[in-house]
Scaffold this motif. Sequence first.
Motif, PDB file in Angstrom:
ATOM      1  N   LEU B 199       0.835  -1.205   0.000  1.00  0.00           N
ATOM      2  CA  LEU B 199       0.000   0.000   0.000  1.00  0.00           C
ATOM      3  C   LEU B 199       0.872   1.259   0.000  1.00  0.00           C
ATOM      4  CD1 LEU B 199      -3.084   0.266   0.099  1.00  0.00           C
ATOM      5  CD2 LEU B 199      -2.902   0.536   2.567  1.00  0.00           C
ATOM      6  N   THR B 200       1.910   1.248   0.834  1.00  0.00           N
ATOM      7  CA  THR B 200       2.835   2.385   0.918  1.00  0.00           C
ATOM      8  C   THR B 200       3.547   2.577  -0.418  1.00  0.00           C
ATOM      9  OG1 THR B 200       3.183   1.694   3.185  1.00  0.00           O
ATOM     10  CG2 THR B 200       4.647   3.398   2.348  1.00  0.00           C
ATOM     11  N   GLN B 201       3.945   1.450  -0.985  1.00  0.00           N
ATOM     12  CA  GLN B 201       4.619   1.468  -2.276  1.00  0.00           C
ATOM     13  C   GLN B 201       3.737   2.146  -3.332  1.00  0.00           C
ATOM     14  OE1 GLN B 201       7.583  -0.093  -1.888  1.00  0.00           O
ATOM     15  NE2 GLN B 201       8.222   0.833  -3.823  1.00  0.00           N
ATOM     16  N   GLU B 202       2.468   1.764  -3.305  1.00  0.00           N
ATOM     17  CA  GLU B 202       1.535   2.315  -4.285  1.00  0.00           C
ATOM     18  C   GLU B 202       1.432   3.834  -4.142  1.00  0.00           C
ATOM     19  OE1 GLU B 202      -2.287   0.358  -4.183  1.00  0.00           O
ATOM     20  OE2 GLU B 202      -3.021   1.542  -5.876  1.00  0.00           O
ATOM     21  N   VAL B 203       1.354   4.285  -2.883  1.00  0.00           N
ATOM     22  CA  VAL B 203       1.291   5.740  -2.645  1.00  0.00           C
ATOM     23  C   VAL B 203       2.576   6.394  -3.148  1.00  0.00           C
ATOM     24  CG1 VAL B 203       1.276   7.513  -0.842  1.00  0.00           C
ATOM     25  CG2 VAL B 203      -0.282   5.562  -0.684  1.00  0.00           C
ATOM     26  N   ASN B 204       3.712   5.815  -2.796  1.00  0.00           N
ATOM     27  CA  ASN B 204       4.992   6.418  -3.165  1.00  0.00           C
ATOM     28  C   ASN B 204       5.228   6.409  -4.671  1.00  0.00           C
ATOM     29  OD1 ASN B 204       5.521   6.952  -0.510  1.00  0.00           O
ATOM     30  ND2 ASN B 204       6.694   5.064  -0.171  1.00  0.00           N
ATOM     31  N   ASN B 205       4.612   5.431  -5.353  1.00  0.00           N
ATOM     32  CA  ASN B 205       4.805   5.359  -6.796  1.00  0.00           C
ATOM     33  C   ASN B 205       3.859   6.252  -7.589  1.00  0.00           C
ATOM     34  OD1 ASN B 205       6.831   3.561  -6.415  1.00  0.00           O
ATOM     35  ND2 ASN B 205       5.615   1.742  -6.888  1.00  0.00           N
ATOM     36  N   GLN B 206       2.935   6.897  -6.894  1.00  0.00           N
ATOM     37  CA  GLN B 206       1.994   7.770  -7.596  1.00  0.00           C
ATOM     38  C   GLN B 206       2.610   9.149  -7.725  1.00  0.00           C
ATOM     39  OE1 GLN B 206      -0.805   7.546  -9.080  1.00  0.00           O
ATOM     40  NE2 GLN B 206      -1.865   5.686  -8.395  1.00  0.00           N
ATOM     41  N   PRO B 207       2.975   9.570  -8.922  1.00  0.00           N
ATOM     42  CA  PRO B 207       3.565  10.906  -9.047  1.00  0.00           C
ATOM     43  C   PRO B 207       2.573  12.008  -8.664  1.00  0.00           C
ATOM     44  CG  PRO B 207       3.296   9.863 -11.218  1.00  0.00           C
ATOM     45  CD  PRO B 207       2.906   8.849 -10.204  1.00  0.00           C
ATOM     46  N   ALA B 208       1.275  11.705  -8.749  1.00  0.00           N
ATOM     47  CA  ALA B 208       0.275  12.737  -8.442  1.00  0.00           C
ATOM     48  C   ALA B 208       0.108  12.961  -6.938  1.00  0.00           C
ATOM     49  CB  ALA B 208      -1.060  12.363  -9.065  1.00  0.00           C
ATOM     50  N   ILE B 209       0.741  12.104  -6.131  1.00  0.00           N
ATOM     51  CA  ILE B 209       0.590  12.267  -4.675  1.00  0.00           C
ATOM     52  C   ILE B 209       1.842  12.931  -4.099  1.00  0.00           C
ATOM     53  CG2 ILE B 209       0.230  11.126  -2.459  1.00  0.00           C
ATOM     54  CD1 ILE B 209      -1.181   8.867  -3.932  1.00  0.00           C
ATOM     55  N   LYS B 210       1.621  14.056  -3.445  1.00  0.00           N
ATOM     56  CA  LYS B 210       2.733  14.739  -2.766  1.00  0.00           C
ATOM     57  C   LYS B 210       2.564  14.466  -1.277  1.00  0.00           C
ATOM     58  CE  LYS B 210       4.604  19.447  -2.413  1.00  0.00           C
ATOM     59  NZ  LYS B 210       4.359  20.833  -2.876  1.00  0.00           N
ATOM     60  N   THR B 211       3.522  13.765  -0.704  1.00  0.00           N
ATOM     61  CA  THR B 211       3.379  13.334   0.683  1.00  0.00           C
ATOM     62  C   THR B 211       4.233  14.178   1.630  1.00  0.00           C
ATOM     63  OG1 THR B 211       3.049  11.087  -0.135  1.00  0.00           O
ATOM     64  CG2 THR B 211       3.503  11.322   2.206  1.00  0.00           C
ATOM     65  N   TYR B 212       3.616  14.610   2.704  1.00  0.00           N
ATOM     66  CA  TYR B 212       4.344  15.301   3.777  1.00  0.00           C
ATOM     67  C   TYR B 212       4.310  14.399   5.010  1.00  0.00           C
ATOM     68  CZ  TYR B 212       3.995  19.893   1.424  1.00  0.00           C
ATOM     69  OH  TYR B 212       4.093  20.954   0.567  1.00  0.00           O
ATOM     70  N   LEU B 213       5.465  14.078   5.554  1.00  0.00           N
ATOM     71  CA  LEU B 213       5.510  13.263   6.778  1.00  0.00           C
ATOM     72  C   LEU B 213       5.999  14.106   7.945  1.00  0.00           C
ATOM     73  CD1 LEU B 213       7.120  10.002   5.324  1.00  0.00           C
ATOM     74  CD2 LEU B 213       4.712  10.389   5.868  1.00  0.00           C
ATOM     75  N   GLY B 214       5.546  13.731   9.123  1.00  0.00           N
ATOM     76  CA  GLY B 214       5.983  14.430  10.324  1.00  0.00           C
ATOM     77  C   GLY B 214       5.535  15.885  10.342  1.00  0.00           C
ATOM     78  N   VAL B 215       4.287  16.099   9.930  1.00  0.00           N
ATOM     79  CA  VAL B 215       3.838  17.487   9.831  1.00  0.00           C
ATOM     80  C   VAL B 215       2.575  17.751  10.643  1.00  0.00           C
ATOM     81  CG1 VAL B 215       4.799  17.815   7.532  1.00  0.00           C
ATOM     82  CG2 VAL B 215       2.445  16.999   7.778  1.00  0.00           C
ATOM     83  N   GLN B 216       2.303  19.019  10.778  1.00  0.00           N
ATOM     84  CA  GLN B 216       1.119  19.482  11.488  1.00  0.00           C
ATOM     85  C   GLN B 216       0.453  20.539  10.607  1.00  0.00           C
ATOM     86  OE1 GLN B 216      -0.306  18.941  14.676  1.00  0.00           O
ATOM     87  NE2 GLN B 216      -1.811  20.441  13.956  1.00  0.00           N
ATOM     88  N   ILE B 217      -0.866  20.492  10.506  1.00  0.00           N
ATOM     89  CA  ILE B 217      -1.549  21.547   9.748  1.00  0.00           C
ATOM     90  C   ILE B 217      -1.709  22.760  10.657  1.00  0.00           C
ATOM     91  CG2 ILE B 217      -3.705  22.223   8.634  1.00  0.00           C
ATOM     92  CD1 ILE B 217      -3.943  19.342   7.645  1.00  0.00           C
ATOM     93  N   GLU B 218      -1.098  23.840  10.242  1.00  0.00           N
ATOM     94  CA  GLU B 218      -1.166  25.074  11.036  1.00  0.00           C
ATOM     95  C   GLU B 218      -2.530  25.726  10.884  1.00  0.00           C
ATOM     96  OE1 GLU B 218       1.561  25.373  13.322  1.00  0.00           O
ATOM     97  OE2 GLU B 218       1.615  27.447  12.615  1.00  0.00           O
ATOM     98  N   ALA B 219      -2.959  25.805   9.633  1.00  0.00           N
ATOM     99  CA  ALA B 219      -4.237  26.477   9.389  1.00  0.00           C
ATOM    100  C   ALA B 219      -4.757  26.107   8.003  1.00  0.00           C
ATOM    101  CB  ALA B 219      -4.064  27.994   9.473  1.00  0.00           C
ATOM    102  N   ILE B 220      -6.076  26.075   7.911  1.00  0.00           N
ATOM    103  CA  ILE B 220      -6.720  25.935   6.601  1.00  0.00           C
ATOM    104  C   ILE B 220      -7.718  27.066   6.486  1.00  0.00           C
ATOM    105  CG2 ILE B 220      -8.197  24.538   5.111  1.00  0.00           C
ATOM    106  CD1 ILE B 220      -7.115  22.040   6.510  1.00  0.00           C
ATOM    107  N   SER B 221      -7.504  27.915   5.498  1.00  0.00           N
ATOM    108  CA  SER B 221      -8.453  29.000   5.298  1.00  0.00           C
ATOM    109  C   SER B 221      -9.099  28.826   3.932  1.00  0.00           C
ATOM    110  CB  SER B 221      -7.734  30.350   5.390  1.00  0.00           C
ATOM    111  OG  SER B 221      -6.686  30.377   4.449  1.00  0.00           O
TER     112      SER B 221
END
Lengths: 390, 739
Positions: B199-221
């Motif tokens: 499953l992880t491989q599939e995500v990592n192989n998708q060029p359309a997916i930009k993954t951020y790890l170890g993050v926090q959402i500061e704000a969504i406006s």
Amino acid sequence: MEPKNVSLEMRDYIAEMGAETINWCMQCGLCTNLCPWRLVPGETSDGFNIRHMQRLGQMGMEGFEEETILFACSTCSMCQSNCPRGVKIVDNVRGMRASIVGGGMAPAHLRPILGSAHANGNPWAGPREKRTVWQEGLDIPQFGPETEYFLFVCCHSCYDPRSTKIARSIAALLRHAGVSFGVIGAEESCCGESMRKMGDEELFLKLAESNIELYNGKGVQKIITTSPHCLWTFKNEYPELGGEWEVIHYTALLSQLQEEGKLPLAKSLAKKTAFHDPCYLGRHSEIYDAPRQLLSSALQADPVELGRARELSLCCAGGGGRIWAEVPMGERFGELRIKDALNVGAEVLATSCPYCLNMLTDACKSLDQQDSLEILELSEILAGALEEGQ
Amino acid sequence: MEKKTGVYICTGCGIGDALESAALTKVATGEYKVPVCKEHPFLCSAEGAALIRTDLEEAGVNTIVIAACSPRVMTDVFDFGADTVMERVNLREQVVWSHPANDEDTQMLAEDQLRMGLVKARDAEPPEPFMAEDLSKRVLVVGGGLAGMTSANEAAKAGYEVVLVENSDRLGGYLKDVYKLPPSQPPYEELQESNLEALTQEVNNQPAIKTYLGVQIEAISGAPCMFDVRIRQNGQEAAERVGAIVLASGSVPYDPNKLLDLGYGKVPDVVTAAQLEAMFTTGKVTRPSNGQPVKSVAFILCAGSRDPQHLPYCSAACCVESLKQAKYFKETDGGMPVYVFYKDIRASGNYELFYKQLQKDGVFFVRGAVTAIEDDGSGGLTVLADDELTRSPIMSESVDLVVLATGMVPTTAFGEAFKAQAPKEGDEESVVPSDTILVSNILNLQYRQGPEMPALQYGFPDSHFICFPYESRRTGIYAAGSVRAPMDYARCTEDGAGAALKAIQCVEMVAQGRAVHPRVGDQTYPEFFMQRCTQCKRCTEECPFGAINEDEKANPLPNPTRCRRCGVCMGACPERIISFKNYSVAMVGNMIKGINVPEEDEEKPRLLVLTCENDAYPALDLAGIRRLTYNPWVRFIQVRCLGSMNLVWIADALSKGIDGILLLGCKHGDEYQCHFIKGSELANIRMTKVQETLNRLVLESDRVRLEQLSIADYERLPEILDGFADRVQELGPNPYKGY
């Protein structure tokens, strides 16, 4: 209330004694509600709950060994054939009984029965040499190398005077149809079906081994049984012990012969007749049509069906060793069966099992209905319909 | 735009036999001076539709009124484009099918319904869809567990760019700590290896997916198609613009420290399911008390679940997870004593076969409450329980380990309750109950009503799960996986895909200036006439979807792409400054004024019935289809939601001389069925205020009534409508009649 202890060791012992599927049960309780004991009142009915008994078994907990509980089941298979989990409930009952009986704790009323089977090779306290008394005047052939079928007559029909008529009728029918058959005689032992159901594994093994040795020694290949109980054990329990034969109940064989035109019958019986499916012929062996077909050919009118018939047939209460139980009047399944027959206006209630014949005849008498309803074994009706001179 | 109206009266389906169509034509051409009015015996035929089309194309007609069947049917035939103002008058289901033919009252009903349709067609304008600027169709997926990864994969496979953010430094969520999985393929009896790597491989192989790890959402406006996301990663900040959001932040196990009765924290050999799973993943399955191997084990299911003292709900997956863990032991040693104490085994679908296998494996299943876990003196533990199946207390043999199957708590269920602003002294206390929003630091939405998703029950940010799976109360944000509801692996996977689909629907509709569920495709949106705004905040507070923000002066700042077009704001506004192009306070007010109210001595009362378009209106149609009959004094106006009812309509109706007003809306309360969450509840609150006013004016409050019904309740309609008519008749005529 003091907590009861769960015991893995006890659970595993019961399973080892035959209750192999005891753990499969999910305790839905369908078994209890389908049980014929729910149809009658009384102490046994109040005390016996097959779901509960299995629960105690699967937890290895004490409480199931009480006689009115452990020995109440007639092994009719109404529960087993409807169990959504495919639990072999009858085997579980047998295994639980064996765990007690195997320890030498058979209930008092069954000890003479088991003792007779040990000593005489039959549970009816009949001397071994009297096994052939039913044959008197019939000139029944001995089984030999040239004989096709070995006719095994149930102990009940060897020793019970009323029941011997079954053996005599079947022999007449077979002879009439030109079947090559013979008997072995006094050396035969009880098939042991009921002994095993009562939990006496050791006795069953002894009887089975003696029969297997005897039949194999005589070169038996095919067996006709008079009783569906013998049929069931020969077919289902003997093969793993070395008794591998082609076994057929007399109703199945006769209906085949009839289809082949070898058994012409006259439609001689004018009375309104209903058929009671024996548990071991019906639910246990799934033979429903053969006896009906035979019965139809001997009746002037079509047979009538009982309200609960075929897969839903109500047990006579004679299986699982219950034929030897003392049951108060008003608590006997057979009495309900007599009422079933009277409800559809039957004048004759036919069946095809010696235990059923026995239990239903008793029930008819205890209800004082013997003048309204006659209990007959199918073979007796068929023998009466044999066309003379054929 | 100069309007030229055409009226088309269908006389088919029994309409012409029951009504005097010439009189209807007279209403249109006489009273309302409509230049074109035609009758047709079969208007929905190709010929009938062509008649209308010809007038649109050749006779300069640009506004049409179709007096025929219900607007809910023949929508494909009567589709003349968004530029044509079209109003449909329901003469069939709600007039001739539910009232006696050729009857004076039936005719009057038909004529009034036509009048109202004519007024609405006159006042409505064609929609001008709201077009987002710098719009994005990307999907933000919050949480990289099973549901989140599935959602990201599915959206990417459908051709959408995805931004996947994960709090921890590795994808996988709950799966990261899982040793093996329960069976998901035939014969459903054996454990399966985890599929996390693939499953992880599939995500990592998708060029359309930009993954951020170890993050926090500061704000969504922002709002759908215009969400601006600020992401903090290692002290740095990144910005992303996205169109829709999938919230898949998952759940955490219930705090076992609250389960003292079961020995947790007191007895070292009592552990949680998560701790046992960790023992297997690390390969060190030993007793915490002495480090010896575990030779017997007892599982306690529903540890703190389905318990009003702890979690009142079922967590749906723990039964099967415990069966799975029982299998770990049975795989190691088939003879090992394993106990499972349970309330109900909820191993649905094919898991039943797995449960059956464990029964065959000889696991002791005990149904009943655990009463005590005791030290047996030899270093082991015995479990005492009330076995329901033998109706007796029982005691297990000595076990080495007790495992508590604790339930799921959604990650949204933590944090203080958000309070927008304490009312200033002198401010009217809001009577509208506000949504529960906990400041759980997940999305950090810059919304006036609060920074996270409103919860439905127990902290789960669901909407109405029966009618609308995956919907939430925040347009463009869809919850998936165990944050939405307790669920197992299979349902998480399905949920991830479902939410991705909802997100895609949202960005596509918003990009066209259209509404999403439930007014899918609607191109109108509320417009605010700000000069007259009094900053009363009712619209910002009452919007069920938190669509309206506020500036520092408390002016409403609408976000049309967050809007569901229910009109609750329009109903709330005391200044009546909020309008849709084809639905406004004035428009409905004029429709009411269009009703012909007979004089008092004619003894023909008039009842205004405002019907919710979602359930009440189709229920009325069903009543007609079933030929149920009811009082002919009723005059129906379809509303988007009872929550869009403005109180001035009541005043308009009463001053017009209408004798009673009935509001037909959806069920409100805990088990609400309102498509807009709070609309019918708000209508109820507002109606209570009206009734107070009526009493003050010595007008009986019984003249206004609200009835809740669902679409299936159509059989109740004759009783409701006739009952109300009887009551109004008892009250006598509206004293304002004739003024």
